[in-house]
Design an enzyme around this catalytic site. Sequence first.
Site, PDB file in Angstrom:
ATOM      1  N   HIS A 186       0.833  -1.218   0.000  1.00  0.00           N
ATOM      2  CA  HIS A 186       0.000   0.000   0.000  1.00  0.00           C
ATOM      3  C   HIS A 186       0.866   1.266   0.000  1.00  0.00           C
ATOM      4  O   HIS A 186       0.955   1.930  -0.998  1.00  0.00           O
ATOM      5  CB  HIS A 186      -1.015   0.048   1.158  1.00  0.00           C
TER       6      HIS A 186
ATOM      7  N   ASP B 202      -4.977  -8.010  -3.733  1.00  0.00           N
ATOM      8  CA  ASP B 202      -5.249  -7.853  -2.303  1.00  0.00           C
ATOM      9  C   ASP B 202      -6.599  -8.431  -1.877  1.00  0.00           C
ATOM     10  O   ASP B 202      -6.708  -9.619  -1.610  1.00  0.00           O
ATOM     11  CB  ASP B 202      -5.125  -6.360  -1.955  1.00  0.00           C
TER      12      ASP B 202
HETATM   13 ZN   LIG Z   1      -3.425  -6.895   2.661  1.00  0.00          ZN
END
Ligand SMILES: [Zn+2]
Length: 455
Positions: free
Chosen positions: A281, A332
């Site tokens: 991220h 994800d």
């Molecule tokens: Zn994750």
Amino acid sequence: MPVTPTRWLAEYAWLPNYAEPTPDVLIETDGGRITGVTPLTAGSRPPAGVEVLRDATRLPGLTLPGLANVHSHAFHRALRGRTHGGRGDFWSWRDRMYAVADRLDPDTYLALARAVYAEMALAGITCVGEFHYLHHRPDGGAYDDPNAMGAALVEAAAHAGIRLTLLDTCYLTAGVDGQALTGPQRRFGDGDAARWARRASAFQPTDPHARVGAAVHSVRAVPADQLGTVAEWARDRQAPLHVHLSEQPAENDECRAVHGRTPTALLAEHGVLGPDTTAVHATHPTSGDMALLGESRTGVCLCPTTERELADGIGPARPMADAGIRLSLGSDSHAVIDLFEEARAVELDERLRTRRRGHFNPAELLIAATSDGHAALGWADAGRITTGARADLVTVRLDSARTAGVPPVGAFFAAGAADVVQVVVDGRVVVAKGRHLTVDVPAELSASIEAVTPA
Ligand SMILES: [Zn+2]
């Protein structure tokens, strides 16, 4: 099953160091490796004359190296389409996710992950990084084999025909302040990092399609004084080390309140950053954080469709790349499994963030989706169509309703997972004519998700 020598004749193939695809490329593979790459229209002739082309298998469309899905939580696939109507934020979504986590055991997880990894194969993904923290029984007690859940994931990837890096995740606390795990989080925890390391060390799959790496769930879940144990475990094995980083501003705020520094600075101080580390991220880094990541040659895995789905925000992709950070991509939460969508979102989200166009060229997006992704998962010999590399070939139609009329260089801005027609992983055909050869993906997804969905 031995992999026989094969000659492939790609209408277009995207070769390393080229800004755009090359037409008419003969690709030879043997024993799971690429043994020859010859562009036929660049003045060169086939190695043994034109007769070698007679037995070549034609690959109409654009052939890419294998795509690497660097960040996966396989079980989140069970939430697709079930949380979109609700209000809330990341934290309320997380409660729904925990309800599914609570219902998984090694058998139901094998069935679900096998279907999810087969969906990935259909999308051209040849390798997945599974950020795995569902280690124990729902009450926190160990299974008879304490690594039964990890073993289920390794088996699932074998059934789906893709490679797996199992990122065994250390998850000890519920917050930066050291709160104990409660409720559905209990099954994630090993007690402390030393016990995590003992369990992780005991898991040594010998399957050629799998390798084991480590993960720090986040600075919320591993106390500062135990970060070094996980980092050292990975360093000793030269294994990939992944960590969720600054997905939420709240994580930054809590970390500053407790430790007086950002999560990135805390990880740097405890030896977590480095060339084998991937921060997942990095949506809310400071400029100082980006400098720390770049100087330590830490990579960043962007997950744009999940960041969009969870209302996380838009990470500064171009400034991170300019700081020397190697970017990779992950689906994800699997709200979408489509690395073409993730790749173009890197450019398109940057346009939204800056209100300017033209931040990443198509070759940069390809590298993030393929070779840099594979490197982030510890498979440095994959993700490039070049002699000696693993024989991963992903062929995309250029004659679908989405891609017709699109120049091959524009594929990342036009194609989707549904345009992948053939996938070869380590020399084996896994997907042909758009169908998985061994898994009925829609049927197995439906059945395995129904089995773990709360009424
Ligand atoms: Zn994750």
